[in-house]
Design a protein around this motif. Structure first.
Motif, mmCIF file in Angstrom:
data_model
loop_
_atom_site.group_PDB
_atom_site.id
_atom_site.type_symbol
_atom_site.label_atom_id
_atom_site.label_comp_id
_atom_site.label_asym_id
_atom_site.label_seq_id
_atom_site.Cartn_x
_atom_site.Cartn_y
_atom_site.Cartn_z
ATOM 1 N N GLN A 358 -40.127 -18.731 -24.560
ATOM 2 C CA GLN A 358 -41.010 -17.613 -24.844
ATOM 3 C C GLN A 358 -42.477 -18.043 -24.931
ATOM 4 O O GLN A 358 -43.368 -17.223 -24.814
ATOM 5 C CB GLN A 358 -40.608 -16.945 -26.164
ATOM 6 C CG GLN A 358 -39.167 -16.456 -26.198
ATOM 7 C CD GLN A 358 -38.883 -15.370 -25.180
ATOM 8 O OE1 GLN A 358 -39.646 -14.414 -25.071
ATOM 9 N NE2 GLN A 358 -37.819 -15.526 -24.413
ATOM 10 N N HIS A 359 -42.724 -19.324 -25.164
ATOM 11 C CA HIS A 359 -44.071 -19.860 -25.263
ATOM 12 C C HIS A 359 -44.117 -21.188 -24.515
ATOM 13 O O HIS A 359 -43.121 -21.920 -24.476
ATOM 14 C CB HIS A 359 -44.481 -20.113 -26.720
ATOM 15 C CG HIS A 359 -44.514 -18.884 -27.567
ATOM 16 N ND1 HIS A 359 -45.688 -18.308 -27.996
ATOM 17 C CD2 HIS A 359 -43.518 -18.115 -28.072
ATOM 18 C CE1 HIS A 359 -45.413 -17.232 -28.727
ATOM 19 N NE2 HIS A 359 -44.096 -17.102 -28.790
ATOM 20 N N CYS A 360 -45.242 -21.506 -23.932
ATOM 21 C CA CYS A 360 -45.438 -22.835 -23.358
ATOM 22 C C CYS A 360 -46.938 -23.114 -23.280
ATOM 23 O O CYS A 360 -47.758 -22.191 -23.294
ATOM 24 C CB CYS A 360 -44.783 -22.974 -21.984
ATOM 25 S SG CYS A 360 -45.468 -21.906 -20.713
ATOM 26 N N TYR A 361 -47.286 -24.390 -23.201
ATOM 27 C CA TYR A 361 -48.706 -24.737 -23.113
ATOM 28 C C TYR A 361 -48.883 -26.012 -22.316
ATOM 29 O O TYR A 361 -47.960 -26.797 -22.132
ATOM 30 C CB TYR A 361 -49.333 -24.866 -24.507
ATOM 31 C CG TYR A 361 -48.889 -26.068 -25.308
ATOM 32 C CD1 TYR A 361 -49.615 -27.263 -25.274
ATOM 33 C CD2 TYR A 361 -47.757 -26.004 -26.115
ATOM 34 C CE1 TYR A 361 -49.217 -28.365 -26.016
ATOM 35 C CE2 TYR A 361 -47.343 -27.097 -26.866
ATOM 36 C CZ TYR A 361 -48.075 -28.273 -26.814
ATOM 37 O OH TYR A 361 -47.680 -29.365 -27.535
ATOM 38 N N VAL A 362 -50.115 -26.188 -21.829
ATOM 39 C CA VAL A 362 -50.500 -27.360 -21.046
ATOM 40 C C VAL A 362 -51.843 -27.846 -21.583
ATOM 41 O O VAL A 362 -52.719 -27.029 -21.912
ATOM 42 C CB VAL A 362 -50.614 -27.014 -19.544
ATOM 43 C CG1 VAL A 362 -51.279 -28.149 -18.768
ATOM 44 C CG2 VAL A 362 -49.253 -26.714 -18.950
ATOM 45 N N THR A 389 -54.784 -28.194 -30.629
ATOM 46 C CA THR A 389 -53.487 -27.857 -30.055
ATOM 47 C C THR A 389 -52.629 -27.083 -31.040
ATOM 48 O O THR A 389 -51.921 -26.139 -30.658
ATOM 49 C CB THR A 389 -52.765 -29.138 -29.597
ATOM 50 O OG1 THR A 389 -53.588 -29.825 -28.651
ATOM 51 C CG2 THR A 389 -51.434 -28.809 -28.936
ATOM 52 N N PHE A 390 -52.682 -27.445 -32.319
ATOM 53 C CA PHE A 390 -51.861 -26.747 -33.303
ATOM 54 C C PHE A 390 -52.278 -25.296 -33.489
ATOM 55 O O PHE A 390 -51.522 -24.478 -34.025
ATOM 56 C CB PHE A 390 -51.910 -27.475 -34.655
ATOM 57 C CG PHE A 390 -53.253 -27.460 -35.334
ATOM 58 C CD1 PHE A 390 -53.664 -26.354 -36.080
ATOM 59 C CD2 PHE A 390 -54.116 -28.535 -35.234
ATOM 60 C CE1 PHE A 390 -54.903 -26.333 -36.689
ATOM 61 C CE2 PHE A 390 -55.362 -28.523 -35.855
ATOM 62 C CZ PHE A 390 -55.757 -27.418 -36.583
ATOM 63 N N ALA A 391 -53.509 -24.950 -33.052
ATOM 64 C CA ALA A 391 -53.999 -23.581 -33.212
ATOM 65 C C ALA A 391 -53.717 -22.706 -31.989
ATOM 66 O O ALA A 391 -54.020 -21.507 -32.010
ATOM 67 C CB ALA A 391 -55.506 -23.600 -33.482
#
Length: 409
Positions: A358-362, A389-391
């Motif tokens: 449901q979520h992903c990041y690069v 990154t934690f935000a």
């Protein structure tokens, strides 16, 4: 991300004999155009595989990716790309859009039953501008998402009511208002057109030579590929056009001289507000460089590579557009495509879980990117590299809430 955007070349040939119909390219000097021997080899290896019941869909070399597609056993399209980030997904979308462009302008019958190759070559020239628009460096994303790109406008209810009445007076159920080349409003039947048809019609109006009025024959690639409709467009103000899909009547002079003044002249002030609508993304938190919001139910999108408050440091607007497009292609093919999407999930870990991400990041040196797959929307964000990154997750969640509350998408 470097300044060199690479080159891309699209070849169109007859499927049966391999006769070249056209070659369109971007980023390739004319003296380096593909010679006939290379074109013949690219088509020959595909035909060789087909004779052995082997489907050659795509391949890649050290610096070029190649994809093939045969449509209706009549037209073969081949695309070669040296762009950084080119993928089977992006090239497949390009091939689909290119063939659908040919159907939109010429109709399926002329492409499936080729009677005169020289005449077909000549007729295909009418498709070049729209096809070339898919080859260029794009700040838009509709060609990838297959969603029509929208823009929110002030006074929406008043203009919507006028659009419905205007379309009815013109004996049409299909009408829309385009602001700056993006869809501002549309009648319900217009929204019921296939997503690719919505996309192509909007892009076609954007690439046609500027005129105050147009009467242009079009075929609907999914809804009416063999029977043409009339696409009527009238410029209400610079940058603002109303469009209709009609049958044989009414005539364009009637629409221009009678219907447009009757329905739209009293709304001059609301129309002027549409020419410079509020910039999308005005409600976004600090740190967002670009965004793409996709409405999966309506198949529409809202995007910007320069939302208000985004600083100019890091990536240029074109660099942001490229990064956003690459991120969308990566996420769609690897993590969470829409239900019914033909794109297969390519991450091996997906096979071991009953759910989808449901979520992903690069994270990269020039930016960070985050995506959310909600029940109705997908949101893709490009963020400044100094955003912690934690935000990312709380920031993206807040951005999704604000955009869906603020936009009609």
């Amino acid at each position: 991300m470097g300044e060199d955007e690479g080159s891309i070349t699209l070849l169109c040939l007859t499927a049966s004999s391999g006769v070249p119909l056209f070659c369109r390219s971007r980023g390739t000097p004319s003296k380096h155009q593909l010679p006939f021997s290379v074109i013949g080899s690219l088509n020959g290896v595909h035909m060789f595989g087909a004779n052995l019941d082997v489907l050659l869909a795509a391949t890649c070399t050290a610096n070029t990716r190649v994809a093939w597609r045969v449509f209706h056993n009549s037209i073969t399209l081949i695309v070669l790309s040296s762009e950084e980030g080119a993928s089977d997904f992006t090239l497949g979308r390009l091939l689909d859009n290119a063939f659908s462009t040919m159907v939109l302008i010429l109709g399926l019958e002329e492409l499936v039953n080729v009677r005169n190759i020289e005449r077909l070559k000549k007729d295909l020239r009418a498709c070049y501008k729209l096809i070339d628009s898919f080859l260029g460096p794009l700040e838009k994303t509709g060609d990838l998402t297959q969603c029509v790109e929208c823009v929110p406008v002030p006074h929406g209810p008043v203009l919507q009511e006028c659009l419905e009445a205007f379309a009815g007076a013109a004996e049409s159920r299909f009408g829309c208002l385009l602001a700056g080349g993006r869809l501002a409003l549309a009648t319900d039947p217009w929204w019921q057109l296939a997503p690719q048809e919505l996309l192509l019609l909007t892009w076609l109006v954007g690439v046609l030579p500027p005129h105050t009025t147009r009467d242009y024959p079009v075929y609907l690639p999914h809804g009416s590929p063999t029977v043409p409709h009339r696409l009527l467009t009238c410029q209400l103000l610079p940058g603002l056009e109303v469009c209709l899909l009609c049958g044989p009547s009414p005539g364009l002079p009637t629409v221009e001289s009678e219907l447009v003044p009757r329905f739209w002249k009293p709304l001059l002030e609301p129309l002027q507000a549409c020419v410079r609508p509020p910039p999308p993304g005005a409600v976004l938190p600090p740190g967002v460089l670009a965004f793409l919001l996709v409405n999966g139910e309506q198949r529409s999108s809202l995007s910007s590579v320069q939302p208000p408050g985004s600083r100019g440091e890091g990536l240029s607007p074109r660099g942001r557009a490229r990064a956003l497009r690459h991120f969308y292609a990566l996420v769609t093919t690897c993590y969470f495509p829409w239900e019914g999407s033909p794109a297969p999930l390519q991450e091996p870990f997906q096979a071991g879980f009953p759910h989808r991400a449901q979520h992903c990041y690069v994270v990269s040196a020039t930016h960070k990117a985050y995506a959310i797959h909600a029940p109705q929307h997908q949101l893709f964000l490009l963020l400044a590299p100094n955003v912690p990154t934690f935000a990312l997750r709380p920031l993206a969640t807040r951005a999704l809430q604000r955009l869906t509350e603020d936009a009609a998408c």
